[in-house]
Design an enzyme around this catalytic site. Structure first.
Site, PDB file in Angstrom:
ATOM      1  N   LYS A 185      -1.833  -8.132   4.708  1.00 40.72           N
ATOM      2  CA  LYS A 185      -2.102  -8.763   3.423  1.00 40.72           C
ATOM      3  C   LYS A 185      -0.887  -8.931   2.525  1.00 40.72           C
ATOM      4  CE  LYS A 185      -4.228  -4.298   2.329  1.00 40.72           C
ATOM      5  NZ  LYS A 185      -4.111  -3.787   3.717  1.00 40.72           N
ATOM      6  N   ASP A 242       3.133  -4.091  15.418  1.00 44.88           N
ATOM      7  CA  ASP A 242       2.179  -4.138  14.324  1.00 44.88           C
ATOM      8  C   ASP A 242       2.962  -3.870  13.038  1.00 44.88           C
ATOM      9  OD1 ASP A 242       0.315  -3.668  12.351  1.00 44.88           O
ATOM     10  OD2 ASP A 242      -0.983  -2.394  13.573  1.00 44.88           O
ATOM     11  N   TYR A 262      -2.396   3.345  13.941  1.00 49.68           N
ATOM     12  CA  TYR A 262      -3.650   2.677  13.593  1.00 49.68           C
ATOM     13  C   TYR A 262      -3.417   1.176  13.580  1.00 49.68           C
ATOM     14  CZ  TYR A 262      -7.819   1.417  10.862  1.00 49.68           C
ATOM     15  OH  TYR A 262      -9.003   0.871  10.429  1.00 49.68           O
TER      16      TYR A 262
END
Length: 429
Positions: A267, A239, A144
């Site tokens: 984050k 990623d 994802y």
């Protein structure tokens, strides 16, 4: 466990918010219950609006490596807030954080801050296409990379949790330029990348898959991926939204010694505040506007609150012994979980690396999307509900990771093990 206030809030939320939540997995449908609404969090503890306390193994889906409301992070945010929350102009904090991240991440010469992991990945894809002049993106089944149109092909996280095969609203013209192939399969990887009929700009991969549950890569697979992309002039994007600053200071690339061309971060580099970033080799990053023709922008990119929180968080994790201590407690906890899984009345396979772990309710081994999908989500739902009733906060999905933080003490981990042992014994097929 009293949940009256959460139930009231959920009813009210459904009037104004689709499904009553602002991120679909939080609806908790796959685990057979309604969500609890959080009032506060501190360290490794979360308290809901009804006053129930839980030991948290979600950590805001990974970034709370220090635990919640770490005093140094809170102090940094407060100090920044009184100076202004958003400038729409450069500030010294973003220069300082950019320098710190580039020094920590081995493959990164320059970095651009954005507002989320999704923005980071879609911007990296645009840059890769701009650099190569090619169109096709190769991803891996079950990985994802956010909710941009290009990534919703055989995606992980909430897409598989909710059983959604893709998404209406994504034009076929966009999907046709995304190929999804099996994770950890070297043969199909080589066949795909060497196909001269394809116009491959880049390959994007979670170096440790974390959004179909934790799936650890075969190092031969990652090495082959790096060799092939380098040989064929294809941009390799890691990623590391989950693994960055989690598996090591320099992320999975430091841990495995495999350097991508571009890296996406989330984050965790903002101490849990909304932020993302992408960065990499100088020759690539200097194609981004205003230095080059590849456009990307965002008013809140590099906002002072996220920058201040990120600086505080990174200063803490760079202290001597931080990662060694986190690794040691995670190894102990994971090994104990494996013992409990082996003795359980139902088949359970534990996948773990560093402070990330998933208990798959299947015989295993789980090495890719196909094997992950053999997991029994209904059994996980039983486990989730038992653990929640016992004060343990887990991800409301079989296909997500659990995270150990620096705030988890041995007593917290032991309570989770005791509850796990009790919960496993109650499971029924």
């Amino acid at each position: 466990m009293k949940t009256d206030r959460s139930a009231q809030l959920f009813t009210q939320a459904k009037t104004y918010i689709p499904g009553g939540v602002n991120s679909p997995v939080r609806a908790c449908r796959s685990v057979g219950c309604d969500p609890l609404f959080v009032h506060k969090a501190s360290g490794c503890m979360i308290t809901d609006v009804d006053g129930n306390e839980f030991i948290d193994f979600v950590g805001s889906w990974g970034p709370m490596i220090l635990g919640h409301a770490h005093p140094e992070v809170v102090e940094a945010i407060q100090a920044a807030a009184v100076q202004g929350t958003s400038f729409g102009a450069p500030s010294p904090l973003e220069v300082e954080l950019a320098s710190m991240v580039c020094k920590a991440v081995p493959s990164m010469d320059k970095i651009r801050f954005v507002n989320s992991g999704t923005e980071a990945t879609m911007s990296a894809i645009r840059l890769a296409r701009g650099y190569t002049g090619r169109k096709v993106v190769v991803k891996f089944d079950g990985c994802y990379h956010g909710h941009a149109d290009s990534f919703l092909v055989k995606a992980g996280s909430g897409v598989i949790t909710l059983g959604i095969p893709g998404s209406p609203g994504v034009p076929e013209d966009i999907v046709k330029n995304t190929l999804s192939i099996p994770y950890n399969n070297e043969e199909i990887l080589e066949q795909t990348l060497r196909d001269t009929n394809l116009d491959i700009a880049c390959v994007i991969v979670e170096p440790v898959a974390g959004n179909m549950g934790v799936v650890v890569p075969n190092l031969g697979f990652l090495r082959k991926l790096r060799e092939l992309t380098r040989e064929l002039g294809i941009i390799l994007i890691f990623d590391e939204v989950i693994t960055g600053f989690r598996l090591a200071l320099g992320g999975a690339q430091e841990r495995f010694g495999i350097m991508p061309d571009l890296t996406c971060l989330g984050k965790i580099i903002g101490g849990g505040l909304p932020v993302g970033a992408y960065g990499g080799k100088r020759e690539l990053m200097e194609l981004i506007a205003p230095d080059g023709p590849v456009y990307q922008a965002g008013t809140l990119s590099g906002n002072p609150l996220a920058m201040a929180a990120g600086l505080a968080m990174l200063r803490v994790v760079q202290r001597p012994g931080f990662y060694a201590e986190l690794e040691a407690k995670s190894d102990w906890f994971g090994a104990e979980m494996e013992k409990l899984a082996a003795a359980a009345p139902v088949p359970i396979s534990v996948n773990r690396i560093g402070s990330l772990m998933t208990c798959f309710f299947t015989r295993g081994p789980v090495t890719d999307f196909t094997s992950a999908m053999t997991a029994d989500a209904a059994l996980y739902g039983q486990y989730f509900r038992h653990m929640l009733a016992g004060g343990i906060w887990l991800a409301p999905s079989q296909f997500e990771a659990s995270f150990v933080s620096a705030a988890h003490e041995r007593s917290h981990l032991q309570k989770a093990l005791d509850m796990t042992e009790s919960s496993f014994k109650k499971l029924m097929v």
